[in-house]
Scaffold this active site. Structure first.
Site, PDB file in Angstrom:
ATOM      1  N   HIS A  54      -1.599   1.657  -4.096  1.00 59.17           N
ATOM      2  CA  HIS A  54      -1.965   3.061  -3.885  1.00 59.17           C
ATOM      3  C   HIS A  54      -1.105   4.022  -4.689  1.00 59.17           C
ATOM      4  CE1 HIS A  54      -4.022   1.936   0.209  1.00 59.17           C
ATOM      5  NE2 HIS A  54      -4.729   1.579  -0.842  1.00 59.17           N
ATOM      6  N   GLN A  93       0.845  -1.200   0.000  1.00 56.51           N
ATOM      7  CA  GLN A  93       0.000   0.000   0.000  1.00 56.51           C
ATOM      8  C   GLN A  93       0.879   1.248   0.000  1.00 56.51           C
ATOM      9  OE1 GLN A  93      -3.397  -0.645   3.133  1.00 56.51           O
ATOM     10  NE2 GLN A  93      -1.719  -2.008   3.642  1.00 56.51           N
ATOM     11  N   CYS A 147       1.383  18.503 -22.595  1.00 57.30           N
ATOM     12  CA  CYS A 147       0.278  19.444 -22.845  1.00 57.30           C
ATOM     13  C   CYS A 147       0.275  20.647 -21.913  1.00 57.30           C
ATOM     14  CB  CYS A 147      -1.068  18.719 -22.777  1.00 57.30           C
ATOM     15  SG  CYS A 147      -1.559  18.307 -21.093  1.00 57.30           S
ATOM     16  N   CYS A 186       2.543  18.895 -17.036  1.00 58.70           N
ATOM     17  CA  CYS A 186       2.741  17.842 -18.033  1.00 58.70           C
ATOM     18  C   CYS A 186       3.660  18.342 -19.138  1.00 58.70           C
ATOM     19  CB  CYS A 186       1.372  17.442 -18.596  1.00 58.70           C
ATOM     20  SG  CYS A 186       1.480  16.234 -19.924  1.00 58.70           S
ATOM     21  N   THR A 199       0.595  -2.909   8.687  1.00 63.51           N
ATOM     22  CA  THR A 199      -0.607  -2.170   8.260  1.00 63.51           C
ATOM     23  C   THR A 199      -1.678  -2.305   9.321  1.00 63.51           C
ATOM     24  OG1 THR A 199      -2.340  -1.924   6.592  1.00 63.51           O
ATOM     25  CG2 THR A 199      -1.435  -4.145   6.858  1.00 63.51           C
TER      26      THR A 199
HETATM   27  N1  APR Z   1       6.865  -2.498  12.574  1.00 67.57           N
HETATM   28  C1  APR Z   1       5.673  -3.081  12.306  1.00 67.57           C
HETATM   29  N2  APR Z   1       4.506  -2.412  12.358  1.00 67.57           N
HETATM   30  C2  APR Z   1       4.556  -1.111  12.676  1.00 67.57           C
HETATM   31  C3  APR Z   1       5.759  -0.432  12.959  1.00 67.57           C
HETATM   32  C4  APR Z   1       6.960  -1.189  12.896  1.00 67.57           C
HETATM   33  N3  APR Z   1       8.146  -0.654  13.157  1.00 67.57           N
HETATM   34  N4  APR Z   1       5.463   0.858  13.244  1.00 67.57           N
HETATM   35  C5  APR Z   1       4.141   0.992  13.129  1.00 67.57           C
HETATM   36  N5  APR Z   1       3.583  -0.196  12.790  1.00 67.57           N
HETATM   37  C6  APR Z   1       2.179  -0.493  12.496  1.00 67.57           C
HETATM   38  C7  APR Z   1       1.153   0.210  13.356  1.00 67.57           C
HETATM   39  O1  APR Z   1       0.908  -0.500  14.545  1.00 67.57           O
HETATM   40  C8  APR Z   1      -0.060   0.214  12.430  1.00 67.57           C
HETATM   41  O2  APR Z   1      -0.820  -0.967  12.570  1.00 67.57           O
HETATM   42  O3  APR Z   1       1.934  -0.035  11.182  1.00 67.57           O
HETATM   43  C9  APR Z   1       0.563   0.236  11.031  1.00 67.57           C
HETATM   44  C10 APR Z   1       0.406   1.545  10.295  1.00 67.57           C
HETATM   45  O4  APR Z   1      -0.953   1.744  10.041  1.00 67.57           O
HETATM   46  P1  APR Z   1      -1.476   2.998   9.221  1.00 67.57           P
HETATM   47  O5  APR Z   1      -0.848   4.242   9.714  1.00 67.57           O
HETATM   48  O6  APR Z   1      -2.972   2.926   9.227  1.00 67.57           O
HETATM   49  O7  APR Z   1      -0.898   2.749   7.746  1.00 67.57           O
HETATM   50  P2  APR Z   1      -1.431   1.805   6.595  1.00 67.57           P
HETATM   51  O8  APR Z   1      -2.113   0.603   7.164  1.00 67.57           O
HETATM   52  O9  APR Z   1      -0.300   1.576   5.670  1.00 67.57           O
HETATM   53  O10 APR Z   1      -2.508   2.728   5.907  1.00 67.57           O
HETATM   54  C11 APR Z   1      -3.176   2.252   4.759  1.00 67.57           C
HETATM   55  O11 APR Z   1      -4.195   4.372   4.468  1.00 67.57           O
HETATM   56  O12 APR Z   1      -4.109   6.692   4.407  1.00 67.57           O
HETATM   57  C12 APR Z   1      -4.080   5.543   3.661  1.00 67.57           C
HETATM   58  O13 APR Z   1      -3.283   5.348   1.492  1.00 67.57           O
HETATM   59  C13 APR Z   1      -2.834   5.406   2.823  1.00 67.57           C
HETATM   60  O14 APR Z   1      -1.689   3.373   2.156  1.00 67.57           O
HETATM   61  C14 APR Z   1      -2.254   4.079   3.253  1.00 67.57           C
HETATM   62  C15 APR Z   1      -3.467   3.364   3.810  1.00 67.57           C
END
Ligand code: APR
Length: 253
Positions: free
Chosen positions: A122, A104, A154, A151, A192
């Site tokens: 994304h 993502q 254009c 661009c 994530t």
């Molecule tokens: N190791 C593992 N996990 C970690 C670490 C680390 N060092 N640091 C933070 N995390 C975890 C957090 O606990 C959390 O669950 O990473 C996750 C980050 O979550 P989000 O901030 O919600 O990011 P993400 O899941 O990538 O967001 C998804 O949301 O805003 C949109 O498009 C954007 O791609 C993004 C999407």
């Protein structure tokens, strides 16, 4: 569903047994490279939350402001280096015959680490898209000389080639990701919060189709109770050890 802080032998066996492995990453994997995640600790920028700047409405209201925010992030990301978690995924790609990396993230750190062809759900902060003709262009120049960039064909304003809130995911990558998730034997979900749909559905697609699904995260997430295992820990600290053991097991066969 279970939680562990140790790499258990069972975890290693379940992953090593997969003929097709998927790794699915979010912004947490880049946290140890110094790039802030989206939720939780992301500081406001000029009083705005990321969600407020990541939308077509925000861009139409003030493209210069949105680009200034992206340009600051581009400059921060340009200085960032992949961490051991990114590099461990490159090792997995080499060890498994069937392998897909789905991310993502828009930061390009997987490619910088050496991952060959990550499926970017994304988009990428290193590309722009023409707001008139919709062609996609590489935008690797950093810092950008013109803000907002235009661009070359254009002259229309470019927008970042990223998916904003309320927008559909790019069709090709999402289809490829769904197929990879549906047919894998195991999936490792890294860093994530699994809160943003439809990307967050991919681990569940894998699970429903019989895959073993483990997440590596510093905390429990929205999908923890729906998957097989949560390995609690920072990706850069935990993933290299897990990967080393899995690869050793794969190679011992
Ligand atoms: N190791 C593992 N996990 C970690 C670490 C680390 N060092 N640091 C933070 N995390 C975890 C957090 O606990 C959390 O669950 O990473 C996750 C980050 O979550 P989000 O901030 O919600 O990011 P993400 O899941 O990538 O967001 C998804 O949301 O805003 C949109 O498009 C954007 O791609 C993004 C999407």
């Amino acid at each position: 569903m279970g939680t562990t802080t140790e790499v258990t032998q069972e975890l290693v066996e379940r992953l090593a047994a997969a003929s097709d492995l998927v790794v699915f990453t979010g912004s947490g994997i880049s946290a140890e490279s110094g790039i802030p995640t989206y939720r939780g600790n992301l500081a406001l920028w000029a009083g705005f939350r990321a969600e407020e700047l990541s939308s077509v409405a925000a861009f139409e209201r003030d493209p210069g402001q949105v680009w200034t925010w992206y340009e600051e992030r581009r400059q921060q990301i340009a200085k960032a280096e992949p961490n051991p978690a990114h590099r461990a995924i490159v090792d997995l790609e080499r060890a498994f015959k069937g392998f897909h990396l789905i991310t993502q993230n828009i930061d390009g750190l997987h490619q910088k680490a050496g991952s060959k062809d990550p499926i970017e759900l994304h988009g990428s902060i290193w590309r722009g898209r023409c707001t008139r003709e919709h062609i996609i262009v590489d935008l690797t120049e950093c810092p950008l000389t013109t803000l907002p960039p235009v661009c070359g064909r254009c002259g229309a304003v470019l927008r970042p080639d990223v998916v904003w809130f309320g927008e559909a995911l790019p069709h090709g990558p999402f289809e490829a990701a769904n197929l990879a998730a549906a047919f894998c034997g195991a999936m490792i979900v890294v860093g994530t919060s699994a809160q943003v749909m439809p990307a967050a559905s991919l681990p569940l697609v894998a699970k429903q189709n019989g895959a073993f699904v483990v997440e590596v995260n510093t905390e429990h997430t929205a999908i923890s109770t729906l998957i097989d295992e949560t390995l609690l820990g920072a990706a850069g600290g935990v993933l290299p050890g897990l990967v080393e053991k899995v690869i050793r097991r794969v190679e011992s066969r």
